[in-house]
Enzyme design. Structure first.
Site, mmCIF file in Angstrom:
data_model
loop_
_atom_site.group_PDB
_atom_site.id
_atom_site.type_symbol
_atom_site.label_atom_id
_atom_site.label_comp_id
_atom_site.label_asym_id
_atom_site.label_seq_id
_atom_site.Cartn_x
_atom_site.Cartn_y
_atom_site.Cartn_z
ATOM 1 N N GLU A 13 -12.160 45.849 -10.139
ATOM 2 C CA GLU A 13 -10.960 46.597 -10.550
ATOM 3 C C GLU A 13 -11.266 47.492 -11.751
ATOM 4 O O GLU A 13 -10.773 48.611 -11.847
ATOM 5 C CB GLU A 13 -9.821 45.616 -10.841
ATOM 6 C CG GLU A 13 -9.333 44.962 -9.550
ATOM 7 C CD GLU A 13 -8.343 43.841 -9.776
ATOM 8 O OE1 GLU A 13 -8.708 42.852 -10.445
ATOM 9 O OE2 GLU A 13 -7.204 43.953 -9.286
ATOM 10 N N GLU A 70 -10.253 37.101 -4.945
ATOM 11 C CA GLU A 70 -9.157 36.347 -5.570
ATOM 12 C C GLU A 70 -8.476 35.386 -4.613
ATOM 13 O O GLU A 70 -7.964 34.345 -5.007
ATOM 14 C CB GLU A 70 -8.119 37.324 -6.150
ATOM 15 C CG GLU A 70 -8.548 38.053 -7.416
ATOM 16 C CD GLU A 70 -9.362 39.318 -7.170
ATOM 17 O OE1 GLU A 70 -9.847 39.529 -6.029
ATOM 18 O OE2 GLU A 70 -9.517 40.101 -8.125
HETATM 19 C C1 3H9 Z 1 -9.721 37.923 -10.962
HETATM 20 O O1 3H9 Z 1 -10.607 38.667 -11.219
HETATM 21 C C2 3H9 Z 1 -8.266 38.255 -11.129
HETATM 22 C C3 3H9 Z 1 -8.006 39.709 -11.316
HETATM 23 O O2 3H9 Z 1 -7.897 40.364 -10.086
HETATM 24 C C4 3H9 Z 1 -6.717 39.964 -12.018
HETATM 25 C C5 3H9 Z 1 -6.556 39.426 -13.375
HETATM 26 C C6 3H9 Z 1 -5.286 39.869 -14.023
HETATM 27 N N1 3H9 Z 1 -14.732 33.089 -14.830
HETATM 28 O O3 3H9 Z 1 -21.108 30.281 -9.434
HETATM 29 P P1 3H9 Z 1 -22.198 30.135 -10.418
HETATM 30 C C7 3H9 Z 1 -19.112 30.473 -14.241
HETATM 31 S S1 3H9 Z 1 -10.009 36.351 -10.399
HETATM 32 C C8 3H9 Z 1 -15.243 32.089 -15.572
HETATM 33 O O4 3H9 Z 1 -22.821 28.799 -10.565
HETATM 34 P P2 3H9 Z 1 -23.837 31.932 -8.891
HETATM 35 C C9 3H9 Z 1 -19.288 29.274 -13.339
HETATM 36 O O5 3H9 Z 1 -18.260 28.343 -13.534
HETATM 37 C C10 3H9 Z 1 -11.780 36.197 -10.424
HETATM 38 N N2 3H9 Z 1 -16.413 31.479 -15.274
HETATM 39 O O6 3H9 Z 1 -23.344 31.238 -10.233
HETATM 40 C C11 3H9 Z 1 -20.638 28.760 -13.786
HETATM 41 O O7 3H9 Z 1 -20.450 28.050 -14.978
HETATM 42 P P3 3H9 Z 1 -21.402 26.821 -15.337
HETATM 43 C C12 3H9 Z 1 -12.417 36.871 -9.269
HETATM 44 C C13 3H9 Z 1 -17.074 31.893 -14.209
HETATM 45 O O8 3H9 Z 1 -24.945 32.813 -9.278
HETATM 46 C C14 3H9 Z 1 -21.393 30.042 -14.120
HETATM 47 O O9 3H9 Z 1 -20.403 31.045 -14.338
HETATM 48 N N3 3H9 Z 1 -13.823 36.567 -9.253
HETATM 49 C C15 3H9 Z 1 -16.603 32.925 -13.399
HETATM 50 O O10 3H9 Z 1 -24.046 30.906 -7.842
HETATM 51 C C16 3H9 Z 1 -22.318 30.504 -13.016
HETATM 52 O O11 3H9 Z 1 -21.569 30.584 -11.812
HETATM 53 C C17 3H9 Z 1 -14.328 35.496 -8.640
HETATM 54 O O12 3H9 Z 1 -13.611 34.738 -8.018
HETATM 55 C C18 3H9 Z 1 -15.383 33.538 -13.756
HETATM 56 N N4 3H9 Z 1 -14.867 34.565 -13.058
HETATM 57 O O13 3H9 Z 1 -22.611 32.807 -8.391
HETATM 58 C C19 3H9 Z 1 -15.804 35.290 -8.726
HETATM 59 N N5 3H9 Z 1 -17.471 33.126 -12.382
HETATM 60 O O14 3H9 Z 1 -22.785 27.379 -15.439
HETATM 61 C C20 3H9 Z 1 -16.128 33.864 -9.064
HETATM 62 C C21 3H9 Z 1 -18.474 32.250 -12.573
HETATM 63 O O15 3H9 Z 1 -20.833 26.283 -16.604
HETATM 64 N N6 3H9 Z 1 -17.539 33.634 -9.262
HETATM 65 N N7 3H9 Z 1 -18.235 31.500 -13.665
HETATM 66 O O16 3H9 Z 1 -21.251 25.875 -14.186
HETATM 67 C C22 3H9 Z 1 -18.429 33.558 -8.233
HETATM 68 O O17 3H9 Z 1 -18.097 33.739 -7.089
HETATM 69 C C23 3H9 Z 1 -19.839 33.200 -8.568
HETATM 70 O O18 3H9 Z 1 -19.831 32.587 -9.836
HETATM 71 C C24 3H9 Z 1 -20.820 34.401 -8.606
HETATM 72 C C25 3H9 Z 1 -22.182 33.896 -9.147
HETATM 73 C C26 3H9 Z 1 -20.990 34.930 -7.197
HETATM 74 C C27 3H9 Z 1 -20.320 35.461 -9.521
#
Ligand code: 3H9
Length: 698
Positions: free
Chosen positions: A105, A125
């Site tokens: 975004e 999301e």
């Molecule tokens: C959003 O954006 C809403 C908006 O539209 C509007 C707002 C108003 N936040 O998964 P991993 C942490 S909703 C906080 O093991 P990978 C995760 O917990 C969001 N923490 O790595 C982990 O922590 P730890 C939309 C986050 O390489 C560490 O980072 N976005 C977030 O296997 C490593 O993560 C998503 O839904 C976060 N957003 O995969 C994306 N993301 O090391 C969510 C990750 O302490 N994330 N962490 O365990 C993912 O899909 C995967 O993390 C990603 C990397 C593909 C990015």
């Protein structure tokens, strides 16, 4: 300026870099930092364009999920994106890694987007029970139209930069050095005075009104069967429709309200819990204390369903596998089991012939145990019987090199007893794979009394290589998952003996969000397995404990579920889901009359009140006894291995949301009917006394 954002000026371009590892989540400090950095850029007369770029491994992967549920801290992400879009200087988003959610975004707020060819963009999301809430539902369709927007946002699956380029969302694919490419793009924009169009003013995606309208209608129809009980996909389609028909201001307001609506649902709470629970489950003390052993070459004992599933999972993760069977007929079946899956992958276009050849090149089927002498880890996947397993481990002890990890694929058995068959019990662990092992994500890693830390760490490394979700489980009958299943399975039997039909129980459980009810699952898994277990455990069963014989009576007829065409349901040829078994009523009535049970009516709500109470109470004991490290590990087990609806977060998250005091009251009420089955878990009592919930132990 906060240290999560850095700022420098290169020639005439301000470079604003996100530095919030690991994924540059857009938490409050980052959002404030962007506002400050934009201000700085505007105050520098030399600056003619702005680049937004991610430091480390990725462009921001979204809003900071840990902030959801807490107070909304200003500036919010929607305002930050609007601010980016309203810059008078052209803004370029330079994308690598995964620009997800709020990250994309932000990029859509920019006027230009350049990405590496490996980059992916997505709006996931929906997996968190949400919708893109910082303009994504309004800006993306203005470029890409309704169909692509619906696909991206309701599936939550990211797309590659090349696909995004085709949609017009990415303007340029970068050369190897993203920053250099972005700077040169910036120079071109400055020198050629390229028009810096706002995404919200673009109309490319709005032109084909007919197909946009059709896409909305089709999506609404498809979601009726595909949404799986989720609320947010419907709201996503509403928002996209709004984007097609309204001004950006109206659309953004509509999106904001819909986002808040989703944010406040229990589904969002459950899904966010599941997201973090899944990531936490691989954090175990042993892996913190020791590095894993080498793990390249796996030996698998057995080529049956489990052995070949494990072999496939290992082969697909790039490992070398030697599969051992006892005779040429059995190994031929093992080879066939492996090839069948690879050939199906080929027929579905997921694999080509050279891919298969490469995989088969790492696969060595054999009938000679000596061929596994040098492997790094052996997984025994023979018949689930203690004496059979112990005999295999004794043999392994004599054959396999010192330092190799010896693992047993078992779903119930005592791993210490299996380990005792070797002279190196500290090298032994249990691995409970779920069938089919090449598909199912869950892997329970069962810890005997005193394993070497690096042996446990190697188990977790195996899960990582196989892309499985690992859960550390203590050694008890059935470990985490099957132990809890056996209790709510027992409760399901009580419900039927007391008056419900299997269909009523299954319907209630499905309406709760499970893909199938327990009786459908028992029929699918095969009733003979449970029957054999019950017979084996008959002598040790507490004679005072209630025992329901309905399943035994069914099995005595040779009806073992789907595989025999009859079980709790009947499966006439060609039918996928069971229909009523006309003989079952008589069996149930006979069993009831033997115990003088007068059947009661159960509402769906009552069925679920009892079903969940039984499940949660046992799950609490599993945590209390240290079989699970933390409540969220139980949740992960039930989510990934037993079909628990993800949007409810898992049984212990559900318990927190239901309320522990209310739950304790339910259990005490049921205890009056059957004080042997129902005994409030001491952990629930303790948590209530301390005014805490399960989440406080995560
Ligand atoms: C959003 O954006 C809403 C908006 O539209 C509007 C707002 C108003 N936040 O998964 P991993 C942490 S909703 C906080 O093991 P990978 C995760 O917990 C969001 N923490 O790595 C982990 O922590 P730890 C939309 C986050 O390489 C560490 O980072 N976005 C977030 O296997 C490593 O993560 C998503 O839904 C976060 N957003 O995969 C994306 N993301 O090391 C969510 C990750 O302490 N994330 N962490 O365990 C993912 O899909 C995967 O993390 C990603 C990397 C593909 C990015």
């Amino acid at each position: 300026m906060s240290n999560v954002i850095s700022f420098e000026v290169v020639e005439n371009t301000a470079v604003i870099t996100f530095n919030n590892p690991p994924v540059n989540a857009l938490g409050h400090a980052v959002r404030s930092g962007i506002v400050d950095a934009l201000d700085k850029a505007n105050n520098n007369v030399n600056v003619k364009a702005i680049i937004l770029i991610g430091g480390g491994r990725t462009f921001p992967a979204g809003a900071d999920i840990t902030e959801f549920g807490g107070p909304l801290l200003e500036p919010g992400l929607p305002e930050v994106v609007n601010l980016i879009e309203n810059q008078t200087l052209p803004v370029i988003a330079a994308i690598h890694g995964t620009a997800l959610g709020g990250g994309l975004e932000i990029a859509l707020g920019a006027n230009f987007r350049i990405a590496t060819k490996e980059a992916k963009i997505g709006l996931p999301e929906v997996h968190l029970g949400l919708l893109p809430g910082a303009g994504g539902t309004q800006r993306f369709p203005r470029i890409a139209g309704a169909k692509a927007s619906i696909e991206l946002m309701t599936s939550g699956t990211p797309i590659r930069a090349s696909a995004a380029h085709k949609l017009g969302v990415i303007d340029k694919i970068a050369n190897d050095n993203l920053l250099d490419s972005a700077l040169s793009y910036s120079n071109t924009i400055i020198q050629n005075k390229l028009p810096a169009v706002k995404t919200s003013e673009r109309t490319d995606g709005l032109q084909d009104k007919k197909s946009n309208k059709e896409a909305i209608e089709n999506a609404r129809n498809a979601l009726k069967s595909k949404a799986g009980g989720l609320h947010s996909p419907f709201r996503i389609v509403d928002c996209i429709e709004k984007a097609l028909n309204s001004s950006i201001i109206e659309g953004l307001k509509y999106e904001r309200d819909a986002f808040i609506d989703c944010l406040n649902t229990p589904q969002r709470e459950g899904l966010v819990h599941a997201f973090f629970a899944e990531r936490k489950s691989s954090k175990v003390p042993e892996a913190g204390r020791a590095a894993p052993r080498q793990l390249e070459h796996l030996g698998v004992i057995g080529g049956g369903t489990m052995g070949s599933g494990i072999t496939l999972a290992a082969l697909k993760s790039g490992m070398q596998v030697t599969m051992v069977e006892q005779d040429s007929g059995s190994i031929a079946r093992g080879i066939q089991n492996v090839e069948k899956v690879l050939d199906r992958d080929i027929s579905k276009g997921r694999l080509d012939l050279s891919g298969k050849a490469e995989i088969m090149g790492r696969y060595t089927p054999t009938t000679d145990f000596q061929n596994i002498a040098e492997v790094d880890m052996v997984i025994e996947a023979v018949f689930e019987e203690m004496e059979v397993k112990k005999a295999v481990f004794k043999k392994l002890d004599n054959v396999v090199r010192q330092g190799a990890v010896l693992a047993s694929n078992t779903s119930y058995l005592d791993i210490d007893e299996i380990a005792s068959a070797t002279k190196r019990p500290r090298d032994v662990i249990g691995l409970h794979f779920f069938s089919p092992a090449n598909i199912m994500k869950l892997l329970e890693i069962v810890i005997p009394s005193n394993p070497y830390d690096d042996v446990v760490a190697t188990g977790f490394l195996l899960a990582k290589k196989m892309r499985k979700v690992p859960v550390r489980a203590g050694n008890c009958h059935g470990f985490i998952g099957n132990r809890i299943l056996s209790i709510y399975g027992e409760l399901a039997a009580y419900l039927v003996e007391d008056g419900a039909t299997p269909e009523q129980v299954d319907t209630a459980v499905r309406n709760f969000g499970y893909p199938m009810g327990p009786y459908q699952m028992f029929d699918m898994a095969g009733l003979d397995i449970g029957w054999a277990n019950r017979k084996a455990g008959a002598s040790s069963r507490d004679p005072k404990r209630r025992y329901v014989s309905i399943a035994d009576r069914i099995c005595e007829n040779g009806w073992f579920g789907q595989k025999t065409g009859k079980g709790f349901y009947e499966y006439p040829e060609g039918i996928r889901f069971g229909v009523e078994n006309p003989d079952l009523k008589q069996i149930i009535e006979t069993e009831r009359s033997k115990k003088n049970i007068i059947p009661k009516q159960f509402s769906e709500q009552e069925i679920m009140r009892r079903y969940m109470a039984a499940m949660i109470n046992e799950a609490a004991d599993v945590v209390h006894e240290g079989i699970a490290l933390r409540p969220s590990d139980v949740d992960v087990t039930l989510l990934y291995g037993y079909g628990f609806p993800r949007y409810r977060g898992g049984p212990l998250k559900y318990a927190d949301m239901y309320g522990l005091e209310k739950l304790a009251e339910d259990i005490k009420e049921f205890e009056k009917e059957d004080p042997i089955f129902w005994k409030l878990s001491p952990l629930i009592e303790k948590l209530i006394k301390e005014n805490k919930n399960f989440d406080s132990l995560n």
